[in-house]
Design a protein around this motif. Structure first.
Motif, mmCIF file in Angstrom:
data_model
loop_
_atom_site.group_PDB
_atom_site.id
_atom_site.type_symbol
_atom_site.label_atom_id
_atom_site.label_comp_id
_atom_site.label_asym_id
_atom_site.label_seq_id
_atom_site.Cartn_x
_atom_site.Cartn_y
_atom_site.Cartn_z
ATOM 1 N N LYS A 23 103.000 4.972 -52.160
ATOM 2 C CA LYS A 23 101.998 5.084 -51.296
ATOM 3 C C LYS A 23 100.628 5.661 -51.642
ATOM 4 C CE LYS A 23 104.768 5.060 -47.309
ATOM 5 N NZ LYS A 23 105.142 5.768 -45.791
ATOM 6 N N ASP A 26 100.424 9.442 -50.956
ATOM 7 C CA ASP A 26 101.032 10.486 -52.034
ATOM 8 C C ASP A 26 100.254 10.745 -53.237
ATOM 9 O OD1 ASP A 26 103.086 11.016 -49.953
ATOM 10 O OD2 ASP A 26 104.143 9.079 -50.861
ATOM 11 N N LEU A 29 97.165 13.072 -52.404
ATOM 12 C CA LEU A 29 97.602 14.464 -52.172
ATOM 13 C C LEU A 29 97.921 15.207 -53.663
ATOM 14 C CD1 LEU A 29 100.017 13.966 -49.150
ATOM 15 C CD2 LEU A 29 97.815 15.348 -49.080
ATOM 16 N N ARG A 48 105.841 19.605 -51.939
ATOM 17 C CA ARG A 48 105.790 18.966 -50.605
ATOM 18 C C ARG A 48 106.149 20.083 -49.305
ATOM 19 N NH1 ARG A 48 108.796 15.460 -53.521
ATOM 20 N NH2 ARG A 48 110.760 15.978 -52.042
ATOM 21 N N SER A 49 105.228 19.697 -48.434
ATOM 22 C CA SER A 49 105.807 20.741 -47.043
ATOM 23 C C SER A 49 106.969 20.398 -46.529
ATOM 24 C CB SER A 49 104.558 20.464 -46.198
ATOM 25 O OG SER A 49 104.559 19.245 -45.847
ATOM 26 N N ASP A 51 107.923 19.906 -43.645
ATOM 27 C CA ASP A 51 108.137 18.889 -42.830
ATOM 28 C C ASP A 51 108.063 17.448 -43.108
ATOM 29 O OD1 ASP A 51 105.429 19.098 -43.244
ATOM 30 O OD2 ASP A 51 104.855 18.317 -41.383
ATOM 31 N N GLU A 52 107.908 17.261 -44.464
ATOM 32 C CA GLU A 52 107.853 15.681 -45.034
ATOM 33 C C GLU A 52 109.401 15.461 -45.269
ATOM 34 O OE1 GLU A 52 105.149 14.863 -48.061
ATOM 35 O OE2 GLU A 52 104.570 17.047 -48.135
ATOM 36 N N PRO A 53 109.595 14.286 -44.905
ATOM 37 C CA PRO A 53 110.988 13.730 -45.204
ATOM 38 C C PRO A 53 111.763 13.596 -46.201
ATOM 39 C CG PRO A 53 109.558 11.935 -44.478
ATOM 40 C CD PRO A 53 108.788 13.258 -44.546
ATOM 41 N N ARG A 55 113.287 14.092 -49.837
ATOM 42 C CA ARG A 55 114.022 15.182 -50.296
ATOM 43 C C ARG A 55 114.100 15.030 -51.881
ATOM 44 N NH1 ARG A 55 118.582 15.394 -46.114
ATOM 45 N NH2 ARG A 55 117.625 16.456 -44.557
ATOM 46 N N ARG A 58 110.203 13.418 -56.609
ATOM 47 C CA ARG A 58 109.365 12.169 -56.632
ATOM 48 C C ARG A 58 108.128 12.334 -57.835
ATOM 49 N NH1 ARG A 58 107.566 10.662 -50.655
ATOM 50 N NH2 ARG A 58 105.877 12.308 -51.070
ATOM 51 N N ASP A 97 106.344 16.594 -56.061
ATOM 52 C CA ASP A 97 105.888 15.280 -56.360
ATOM 53 C C ASP A 97 105.207 15.503 -57.856
ATOM 54 O OD1 ASP A 97 106.784 14.330 -54.078
ATOM 55 O OD2 ASP A 97 104.903 14.169 -53.041
#
Length: 129
Positions: A23, A26, A29, A48-49, A51-53, A55, A58, A97
């Motif tokens: 995406k 991403d 960011l 990553r924060s 709350d980001e899904p 794991r 990346r 990431d």
């Protein structure tokens, strides 16, 4: 040969490459986060924060038209993918990431061990701060 599989320094049959960023959001960011340049590539990294899904680690790859024509860009991205596959499982950190950006005329021609060293150097510098 007797038909049995040989064991040795053969790579595993299953890919160990981390999840690939797809995406645009991403990539944007990561562009606003930490970055480290090397001779062979630019590496952007962001934690990553919670709350980001997703794991694990990346990674994304990009090469602009400055790198060259489509053949040169694809070659550079293939080399970056292979470097990431080899280096990130050991030196990357879960929950991060990474975006690897190819450099004009360098990424596609730089000796592969030097590219590996570039990524290791960049990851160590990015995780120091």
């Amino acid at each position: 040969m007797d038909g049995t599989a040989r064991q040795g320094n053969n790579p595993p049959a299953v890919s160990v490459c981390p999840e690939v960023l797809e995406k645009r959001a991403d990539f944007l960011l990561a562009a606003r986060a930490r970055r480290q340049g090397t001779k062979g590539m630019m590496v952007q990294a962001r934690k990553r924060s919670p709350d980001e899904p997703a794991r694990g680690t990346r990674v994304g790859f990009t090469c602009s038209k400055k790198v060259g024509n489509a053949v040169a860009r694809n070659r550079a991205k293939r080399r970056l993918r292979e470097v990431a596959r080899l280096i990130l499982p050991e030196y990357g950190q879960a929950g991060w990431d990474y975006v690897l950006i190819g450099r004009a005329e360098v990424t596609a021609t730089r000796p592969f061990p030097d590219l590996q060293g570039d990524l290791i150097y960049a990851l160590k510098k990015l995780h120091q701060t």
